[in-house]
Design a protein around this motif. Structure first.
Motif, PDB file in Angstrom:
ATOM      1  N   LEU A  19      10.609  15.074 -10.353  1.00 13.77           N
ATOM      2  CA  LEU A  19      10.848  15.192  -8.912  1.00 13.77           C
ATOM      3  C   LEU A  19       9.776  14.442  -8.124  1.00 13.77           C
ATOM      4  N   VAL A  20       8.541  14.493  -8.599  1.00  9.61           N
ATOM      5  CA  VAL A  20       7.448  13.761  -7.943  1.00  9.61           C
ATOM      6  C   VAL A  20       7.656  12.257  -8.106  1.00  9.61           C
ATOM      7  N   VAL A  21       7.956  11.823  -9.324  1.00  7.66           N
ATOM      8  CA  VAL A  21       8.182  10.400  -9.582  1.00  7.66           C
ATOM      9  C   VAL A  21       9.324   9.861  -8.718  1.00  7.66           C
ATOM     10  N   ASN A  22      10.361  10.669  -8.532  1.00 11.93           N
ATOM     11  CA  ASN A  22      11.518  10.253  -7.733  1.00 11.93           C
ATOM     12  C   ASN A  22      11.256  10.341  -6.233  1.00 11.93           C
ATOM     13  N   GLY A  23      10.066  10.802  -5.855  1.00 14.37           N
ATOM     14  CA  GLY A  23       9.683  10.806  -4.454  1.00 14.37           C
ATOM     15  C   GLY A  23      10.112  12.008  -3.644  1.00 14.37           C
ATOM     16  N   PHE A  24      10.613  13.052  -4.292  1.00  8.50           N
ATOM     17  CA  PHE A  24      11.030  14.243  -3.561  1.00  8.50           C
ATOM     18  C   PHE A  24       9.838  15.061  -3.067  1.00  8.50           C
ATOM     19  N   TYR A  25       8.738  15.008  -3.814  1.00  4.32           N
ATOM     20  CA  TYR A  25       7.530  15.761  -3.479  1.00  4.32           C
ATOM     21  C   TYR A  25       6.312  14.897  -3.723  1.00  4.32           C
ATOM     22  N   ALA A  26       5.229  15.183  -3.023  1.00  6.08           N
ATOM     23  CA  ALA A  26       3.988  14.424  -3.179  1.00  6.08           C
ATOM     24  C   ALA A  26       3.318  14.713  -4.524  1.00  6.08           C
ATOM     25  N   ASN A  27       3.429  15.969  -4.994  1.00  6.75           N
ATOM     26  CA  ASN A  27       2.826  16.363  -6.260  1.00  6.75           C
ATOM     27  C   ASN A  27       3.496  17.634  -6.761  1.00  6.75           C
ATOM     28  N   THR A  28       3.160  18.047  -7.990  1.00  5.65           N
ATOM     29  CA  THR A  28       3.817  19.219  -8.571  1.00  5.65           C
ATOM     30  C   THR A  28       3.465  20.503  -7.829  1.00  5.65           C
ATOM     31  N   ARG A  29       2.252  20.592  -7.308  1.00  2.02           N
ATOM     32  CA  ARG A  29       1.870  21.790  -6.553  1.00  2.02           C
ATOM     33  C   ARG A  29       2.749  21.968  -5.322  1.00  2.02           C
ATOM     34  N   GLU A  30       3.006  20.856  -4.625  1.00  2.00           N
ATOM     35  CA  GLU A  30       3.859  20.921  -3.450  1.00  2.00           C
ATOM     36  C   GLU A  30       5.269  21.366  -3.847  1.00  2.00           C
ATOM     37  N   ALA A  31       5.796  20.833  -4.928  1.00  2.00           N
ATOM     38  CA  ALA A  31       7.129  21.204  -5.397  1.00  2.00           C
ATOM     39  C   ALA A  31       7.207  22.700  -5.704  1.00  2.00           C
ATOM     40  N   GLY A  55       3.285  29.843  12.868  1.00  2.00           N
ATOM     41  CA  GLY A  55       3.044  28.703  13.732  1.00  2.00           C
ATOM     42  C   GLY A  55       2.815  27.379  13.027  1.00  2.00           C
ATOM     43  N   ARG A  56       2.849  27.361  11.689  1.00  2.00           N
ATOM     44  CA  ARG A  56       2.668  26.105  10.961  1.00  2.00           C
ATOM     45  C   ARG A  56       4.039  25.597  10.525  1.00  2.00           C
ATOM     46  N   THR A  57       4.256  24.327  10.637  1.00  2.00           N
ATOM     47  CA  THR A  57       5.508  23.730  10.189  1.00  2.00           C
ATOM     48  C   THR A  57       5.242  22.963   8.895  1.00  2.00           C
ATOM     49  N   TYR A  58       6.065  23.209   7.905  1.00  2.00           N
ATOM     50  CA  TYR A  58       5.935  22.541   6.633  1.00  2.00           C
ATOM     51  C   TYR A  58       7.070  21.554   6.472  1.00  2.00           C
ATOM     52  N   ALA A  59       6.834  20.478   5.759  1.00  2.00           N
ATOM     53  CA  ALA A  59       7.879  19.479   5.544  1.00  2.00           C
ATOM     54  C   ALA A  59       8.989  20.077   4.702  1.00  2.00           C
ATOM     55  N   VAL A  60      10.209  19.676   4.985  1.00  2.00           N
ATOM     56  CA  VAL A  60      11.368  20.113   4.216  1.00  2.00           C
ATOM     57  C   VAL A  60      11.665  19.018   3.206  1.00  2.00           C
ATOM     58  N   PRO A  61      11.792  19.369   1.899  1.00  2.00           N
ATOM     59  CA  PRO A  61      11.903  18.349   0.869  1.00  2.00           C
ATOM     60  C   PRO A  61      13.242  17.639   0.789  1.00  2.00           C
ATOM     61  N   TYR A  62      14.230  18.051   1.568  1.00  2.00           N
ATOM     62  CA  TYR A  62      15.529  17.399   1.433  1.00  2.00           C
ATOM     63  C   TYR A  62      15.735  16.387   2.510  1.00  2.00           C
TER      64      TYR A  62
END
Length: 62
Positions: A19-31, A55-62
């Motif tokens: 998933l990281v290699v395919n660019g869906f996530y920055a790293n495995t921890r994020e995934a 109050g924090r916004t996190y990126a959505v992986p899709y």
């Protein structure tokens, strides 16, 4: 953030790396963080809905 140790099957780790290699996530921890967040949302923990928590916004992986 607080560190948590967990043992995962080799296949899970390889899948996460792909998933990281395919660019869906920055790293495995994020995934892993996104997977846990999505589980909490699915199970009804509404404070995690829509990628927003305290109050924090996190990126959505899709």
């Amino acid at each position: 953030m607080k560190p948590v140790s967990v043992k995962l099957p080799k296949e899970y780790i390889e899948g996460l790396k792909q998933l990281v290699v395919n660019g869906f996530y920055a790293n495995t921890r994020e995934a892993i963080r996104f997977a846990i967040r999505d589980l909490l949302v699915k199970e009804g923990y509404s404070e995690f809905n829509h990628g927003v928590k305290r109050g924090r916004t996190y990126a959505v992986p899709y």
